[in-house]
Design a protein around this motif. Structure first.
Motif: not given
Length: 445
Positions: A8-11, A156-170
Motif C-alpha cells: 500500500g502506497a497510500g497515505l 510485511v506491513l499491510g497499509a492497504d486500506g479498508a479492503g486490505s489484501a494483507v488482512r484478507g490473506q491473514l
C-alpha cells in the motif's frame, strides 16, 4: 537493518516508508494502483481530508508539516446551511483561532510518495496487486501487468486500506477475525467551482447542510473550488436510489439544498456519473502475527469519516509503531504486539466517536439547543482553561489518546451533571423554604 515490505502506497504506507527509511531499514513498497502522480484521479473519489494536530504531529517528526500546510486551507469552524434561514458559523475552539486543515487526498499522497522515494533505502512498485502471502515465511506473490512477481521480506506491513489484501490473506489463513459494520448510508461527491475566480462560499469553514436523516458537507480547495460530499441513505424515499432522472435531481436539490444549484452548474452531471461509495467500520484482531506481519491504518481499523480522523489516526499508528521499535531496540517480534496493545483501544474509541459525530452533524448542529450547549461548553473552557476541554478540541487539537479523550469527556459530563443537579436541588430547597416561611407568616395573620 531489516528488509521491510509495505503493501500500500497510500497515505499511511508512504508515511510509514519515510519513518522506516529514517531508521535505516531497506523498504520496498508495493501498490496495486498505477502511480497517482502520473494518472488522473478517479472521478468522484477525491475525498478531501481534514488534517489536524495528530496528523501534523506525525508530519512534523519528518519535517513535512510546513510543506503540507502550504497546500492546505485552515477551517476554523462549521458553517451551517439550514433550509430557508441564514447560515450560522460555529467555531471549533473556545478562542475561535484553532483550525483543522482541508487538503486533497491526492496532493498529500503525492507529497508523501515524493518524500519516501527521496530516501535511498526506499523503492516503490506500482501496478502490483497482492494475491498471496505466507505469514510464517514472509513470502509474497503479486499480480502485475507482465505476470506474477514473487518475493520475500523479513517484515510485511499491510497499509492497504479498508479492503486490505494483507488482512484478507491473514483472515484466509485463520490468523485473525474481522467484523465489517456497514452503514445504510453511502457517499457521493459533487463540485462547486470558483465563482468569477473566487471562492463561492467562505473558505475558512467546513460547510454543512444538516437534513436530519442525511447531510452534505463542502471543503475548500486551493484552486478556489469546493469538494462537496453527500451522505445519504442507500435506500428509501430520500436516498441515492430514489433519484434517477435529471428532473428529479433538480427538484430534490431545489427543495432540500436550495442554495446549491446556483453554485454548482454541473450538479446533475456529477450526481448522475459520480459513484456511490460505501461507509463502514472495520474491526479485526490481532493486528499482527508471527512477529513479522502487521497492519497499519485503515487496514487494521477503518472508520467512518465523520470526525475527520481517518488519516490522522493512521498517522498516529505510524508514530506509535516507530516509538515501539525504539523502545524494543528494533526487535519487530516485540514491537508489533506492543504497538497493537497501545493502539487498539484508541482505534475502538475513535470509531465510536466518529459514529456519534455523524448523528451530531446530520441531526443536531442546526438545533438551537445544541448551539446553546456549544456556547456553554466554550464558556466553560474559557473559565476553566486546561481543566475543562471539549471532546472536539481534545480530538482535533491535541494528541491525547482517543481512549483517554473518551474517559475524560465522560468524567467531565458526570461532574457537570452532578453540579447541575446540586444547583437545581439548592434552588428547589430554597423555594421550599421560602414557601414554608410564607405559609407561616400567613398562618400567624
Amino acid at each position: 537493518m531489516t528488509e521491510v515490505t509495505i503493501v500500500g502506497a497510500g497515505l499511511a504506507g508512504s508515511l510509514l516508508a519515510c519513518f522506516l527509511a529514517r531508521r535505516g531499514h531497506q523498504v520496498t513498497v508495493y501498490e496495486r494502483r498505477a502511480d497517482p502522480r502520473r494518472t488522473a484521479a478517479e472521478r468522484g473519489r477525491s475525498i478531501n481530508l481534514a488534517l489536524s494536530e495528530r496528523g501534523l504531529d506525525a508530519l512534523r517528526r519528518i519535517g513535512l508539516d510546513q510543506q503540507v500546510l502550504a497546500e492546505a486551507l485552515p477551517m476554523r469552524g462549521r458553517m451551517i446551511h439550514p433550509v430557508g434561514a441564514p447560515t450560522d458559523f460555529q467555531p471549533y475552539s473556545a478562542d475561535g483561532r484553532r483550525a483543522i486543515n482541508s487538503i486533497g487526498r491526492g496532493a498529500l499522497n503525492q507529497t508523501l510518495l515524493d518524500a519516501a522515494e527521496a530516501h535511498d533505502g526506499v523503492r516503490v512498485h506500482f501496478d502490483h496487486r497482492l494475491v498471496g502471502l505466507v505469514p510464517q515465511t514472509g513470502e509474497l506473490t503479486f499480480e502485475t501487468p507482465t505476470g506474477p512477481v514473487r518475493t520475500t521480506a523479513e517484515v510485511v506491513l499491510g497499509a492497504d486500506g479498508a479492503g486490505s489484501a494483507v488482512r484478507g490473506q491473514l483472515l484466509n489463513a485463520g490468523l485473525l477475525t474481522e467484523t465489517l459494520d456497514f452503514l445504510d448510508y453511502g457517499y457521493k461527491e459533487l463540485t462547486i467551482p470558483p465563482a468569477d475566480g473566487e471562492f463561492a462560499l467562505d473558505p475558512g469553514a467546513l460547510h454543512i447542510w444538516p437534513r436530519g436523516t442525511s447531510m452534505m458537507i463542502a471543503l475548500p480547495n486551493p484552486d478556489r473550488s469546493f469538494t462537496c460530499t453527500l451522505f445519504w441513505p442507500t435506500s428509501g424515499t430520500t436516498s441515492f436510489a430514489s433519484l434517477g432522472s435529471p428532473a428529479a435531481i433538480e427538484r430534490h436539490f431545489q427543495t432540500h439544498y436550495p442554495d446549491l444549484p446556483p453554485l454548482a452548474p454541473n450538479l446533475v452531471d456529477d450526481y448522475l456519473h459520480n459513484p456511490v461509495g460505501l461507509l463502514g467500520t472495520v474491526h479485526c484482531t490481532p493486528w499482527q502475527t508471527a512477529g513479522r506481519v502487521g497492519l497499519v491504518g485503515d487496514a487494521a481499523h477503518a472508520i467512518v469519516p465523520f470526525y475527520g480522523q481517518g488519516a490522522n489516526c493512521a498517522f498516529e499508528d505510524v508514530v506509535e509503531l516507530d516509538r515501539c521499535l525504539t523502545e524494543c531496540d528494533g526487535d519487530w517480534a516485540a514491537a508489533l504486539p506492543r504497538y497493537q496493545a497501545r493502539r487498539i483501544d484508541n482505534a475502538d474509541a475513535i470509531a465510536e466517536m466518529a459514529l456519534a459525530n455523524f448523528v451530531e452533524m446530520r441531526d443536531r448542529v442546526a438545533s438551537p439547543l445544541f448551539q446553546l450547549g456549544r456556547r456553554a461548553e466554550h464558556a466553560l473552557e474559557r473559565a476553566l482553561p486546561g481543566r475543562y476541554v471539549s471532546r472536539y478540541e481534545l480530538v482535533s487539537f491535541t494528541t491525547t489518546p482517543y481512549a483517554e479523550v473518551r474517559r475524560r469527556v465522560r468524567r467531565q459530563h458526570r461532574i457537570l451533571a452532578a453540579a447541575a443537579a446540586a444547583v437545581v436541588g439548592t434552588a428547589l430547597v430554597g423555594t421550599a423554604l421560602a414557601g414554608t416561611a410564607l405559609a407561616g407568616r400567613r398562618s400567624r395573620r
